[in-house]
Design a protein around this motif. Structure first.
Motif, PDB file in Angstrom:
ATOM      1  N   CYS A   9      35.895  33.366  30.947  1.00 55.42           N
ATOM      2  CA  CYS A   9      36.536  34.643  30.648  1.00 55.42           C
ATOM      3  C   CYS A   9      37.069  34.604  29.219  1.00 55.42           C
ATOM      4  O   CYS A   9      37.733  33.636  28.821  1.00 55.42           O
ATOM      5  CB  CYS A   9      37.677  34.895  31.633  1.00 55.42           C
ATOM      6  SG  CYS A   9      38.645  36.374  31.244  1.00 55.42           S
ATOM      7  N   GLN A  23      28.663  43.990  38.255  1.00 57.30           N
ATOM      8  CA  GLN A  23      29.146  43.286  37.059  1.00 57.30           C
ATOM      9  C   GLN A  23      30.099  42.170  37.464  1.00 57.30           C
ATOM     10  O   GLN A  23      30.791  42.247  38.477  1.00 57.30           O
ATOM     11  CB  GLN A  23      29.873  44.251  36.128  1.00 57.30           C
ATOM     12  CG  GLN A  23      28.965  45.344  35.606  1.00 57.30           C
ATOM     13  CD  GLN A  23      29.691  46.236  34.629  1.00 57.30           C
ATOM     14  OE1 GLN A  23      30.892  46.467  34.732  1.00 57.30           O
ATOM     15  NE2 GLN A  23      28.954  46.767  33.668  1.00 57.30           N
ATOM     16  N   TRP A  24      30.132  41.133  36.615  1.00 56.86           N
ATOM     17  CA  TRP A  24      31.056  40.029  36.833  1.00 56.86           C
ATOM     18  C   TRP A  24      32.434  40.400  36.293  1.00 56.86           C
ATOM     19  O   TRP A  24      32.551  40.961  35.208  1.00 56.86           O
ATOM     20  CB  TRP A  24      30.569  38.771  36.121  1.00 56.86           C
ATOM     21  CG  TRP A  24      29.471  38.072  36.834  1.00 56.86           C
ATOM     22  CD1 TRP A  24      28.152  38.069  36.506  1.00 56.86           C
ATOM     23  CD2 TRP A  24      29.592  37.257  37.999  1.00 56.86           C
ATOM     24  NE1 TRP A  24      27.445  37.313  37.394  1.00 56.86           N
ATOM     25  CE2 TRP A  24      28.303  36.795  38.323  1.00 56.86           C
ATOM     26  CE3 TRP A  24      30.663  36.880  38.801  1.00 56.86           C
ATOM     27  CZ2 TRP A  24      28.063  35.970  39.413  1.00 56.86           C
ATOM     28  CZ3 TRP A  24      30.420  36.062  39.885  1.00 56.86           C
ATOM     29  CH2 TRP A  24      29.135  35.610  40.187  1.00 56.86           C
ATOM     30  N   HIS A  25      33.457  40.037  37.060  1.00 57.20           N
ATOM     31  CA  HIS A  25      34.851  40.183  36.646  1.00 57.20           C
ATOM     32  C   HIS A  25      35.542  38.843  36.861  1.00 57.20           C
ATOM     33  O   HIS A  25      35.239  38.131  37.821  1.00 57.20           O
ATOM     34  CB  HIS A  25      35.573  41.252  37.472  1.00 57.20           C
ATOM     35  CG  HIS A  25      35.086  42.636  37.215  1.00 57.20           C
ATOM     36  ND1 HIS A  25      35.769  43.528  36.430  1.00 57.20           N
ATOM     37  CD2 HIS A  25      33.977  43.281  37.629  1.00 57.20           C
ATOM     38  CE1 HIS A  25      35.107  44.659  36.380  1.00 57.20           C
ATOM     39  NE2 HIS A  25      34.005  44.539  37.094  1.00 57.20           N
ATOM     40  N   ASP A  30      40.790  39.719  36.090  1.00 58.47           N
ATOM     41  CA  ASP A  30      39.975  40.888  36.388  1.00 58.47           C
ATOM     42  C   ASP A  30      39.305  41.485  35.155  1.00 58.47           C
ATOM     43  O   ASP A  30      38.834  42.610  35.178  1.00 58.47           O
ATOM     44  CB  ASP A  30      40.767  41.957  37.141  1.00 58.47           C
ATOM     45  CG  ASP A  30      39.871  42.932  37.873  1.00 58.47           C
ATOM     46  OD1 ASP A  30      38.842  42.503  38.432  1.00 58.47           O
ATOM     47  OD2 ASP A  30      40.166  44.139  37.864  1.00 58.47           O
ATOM     48  N   TRP A  31      39.262  40.746  34.044  1.00 58.11           N
ATOM     49  CA  TRP A  31      38.581  41.215  32.836  1.00 58.11           C
ATOM     50  C   TRP A  31      37.085  41.206  33.102  1.00 58.11           C
ATOM     51  O   TRP A  31      36.563  40.278  33.714  1.00 58.11           O
ATOM     52  CB  TRP A  31      38.910  40.297  31.662  1.00 58.11           C
ATOM     53  CG  TRP A  31      38.444  40.802  30.334  1.00 58.11           C
ATOM     54  CD1 TRP A  31      37.392  40.333  29.599  1.00 58.11           C
ATOM     55  CD2 TRP A  31      39.007  41.857  29.566  1.00 58.11           C
ATOM     56  NE1 TRP A  31      37.274  41.031  28.429  1.00 58.11           N
ATOM     57  CE2 TRP A  31      38.253  41.982  28.389  1.00 58.11           C
ATOM     58  CE3 TRP A  31      40.082  42.727  29.764  1.00 58.11           C
ATOM     59  CZ2 TRP A  31      38.530  42.919  27.401  1.00 58.11           C
ATOM     60  CZ3 TRP A  31      40.363  43.657  28.794  1.00 58.11           C
ATOM     61  CH2 TRP A  31      39.595  43.751  27.625  1.00 58.11           C
ATOM     62  N   ARG A  32      36.383  42.224  32.647  1.00 56.38           N
ATOM     63  CA  ARG A  32      34.939  42.299  32.843  1.00 56.38           C
ATOM     64  C   ARG A  32      34.256  41.295  31.905  1.00 56.38           C
ATOM     65  O   ARG A  32      34.447  41.335  30.682  1.00 56.38           O
ATOM     66  CB  ARG A  32      34.432  43.711  32.594  1.00 56.38           C
ATOM     67  CG  ARG A  32      33.002  43.901  33.065  1.00 56.38           C
ATOM     68  CD  ARG A  32      32.571  45.325  33.068  1.00 56.38           C
ATOM     69  NE  ARG A  32      32.740  45.886  31.722  1.00 56.38           N
ATOM     70  CZ  ARG A  32      32.751  47.191  31.467  1.00 56.38           C
ATOM     71  NH1 ARG A  32      32.637  48.065  32.428  1.00 56.38           N
ATOM     72  NH2 ARG A  32      32.893  47.620  30.226  1.00 56.38           N
ATOM     73  N   ASP A  35      32.851  41.665  28.035  1.00 58.79           N
ATOM     74  CA  ASP A  35      33.669  42.537  27.196  1.00 58.79           C
ATOM     75  C   ASP A  35      34.539  41.680  26.286  1.00 58.79           C
ATOM     76  O   ASP A  35      35.026  40.632  26.700  1.00 58.79           O
ATOM     77  CB  ASP A  35      34.589  43.429  28.035  1.00 58.79           C
ATOM     78  CG  ASP A  35      33.848  44.585  28.689  1.00 58.79           C
ATOM     79  OD1 ASP A  35      32.640  44.721  28.439  1.00 58.79           O
ATOM     80  OD2 ASP A  35      34.492  45.335  29.440  1.00 58.79           O
TER      81      ASP A  35
END
Length: 139
Positions: A9, A23-25, A30-32, A35
């Motif tokens: 992350c 999509q992966w979080h 919980d950040w995508r 991104d």
């Protein structure tokens, strides 16, 4: 169930993730995944009230840079973070004034420990902080 992320992350460095809506979080904040925070914007300010234990004493303090602040304070354990600024810290100091030992240190009384457990909600403090930072970025 948490699965390994395809990459760490970018916000909190966690390696566990959840696949949601294709999509992966990050499982922690919980950040995508994939991104990136806008490098042209300053990082968000997230104020926290922290609860540190040193032997039978608890320090109730506040910071908007908890990693740096906690590195400067001798303690045995970080018990919890609570989202809030100096006003909340002062309210907690008043709430537990009868337990004050001096400065921002308080006796580790069952009432204070119960409050800390309720604030923590079973979430590791740094995980809670990572979530609040990610939420602030999303805003």
């Amino acid at each position: 169930m948490d699965d390994p992320l395809p990459q760490r992350c970018l916000l909190c460095g966690a390696t566990a993730g959840i696949r949601r809506d294709g999509q992966w979080h990050c499982a922690v904040c919980d950040w995508r995944v994939g991104d990136a925070p806008d490098p042209d914007l300053p990082p968000p300010r997230v104020d926290v009230v922290y609860y540190l234990r040193w032997r039978e004493r608890i320090k109730i303090g506040t910071s908007h840079r908890p990693r740096q602040r906690l590195a400067a304070i001798l303690h045995e354990e970080l018990l919890a973070f609570e989202p809030g600024d100096r006003a909340l810290e002062q309210r907690r100091h008043r709430e537990f004034a009868d337990l004050r030992e001096g400065g921002e240190w308080f006796t580790a009384d069952p009432r204070l420990l119960a409050h800390i457990a309720a604030v923590a909600g079973g979430i590791p403090p740094w995980d809670a902080y990572a979530r609040w930072v990610a939420d602030a970025y999303r805003r």
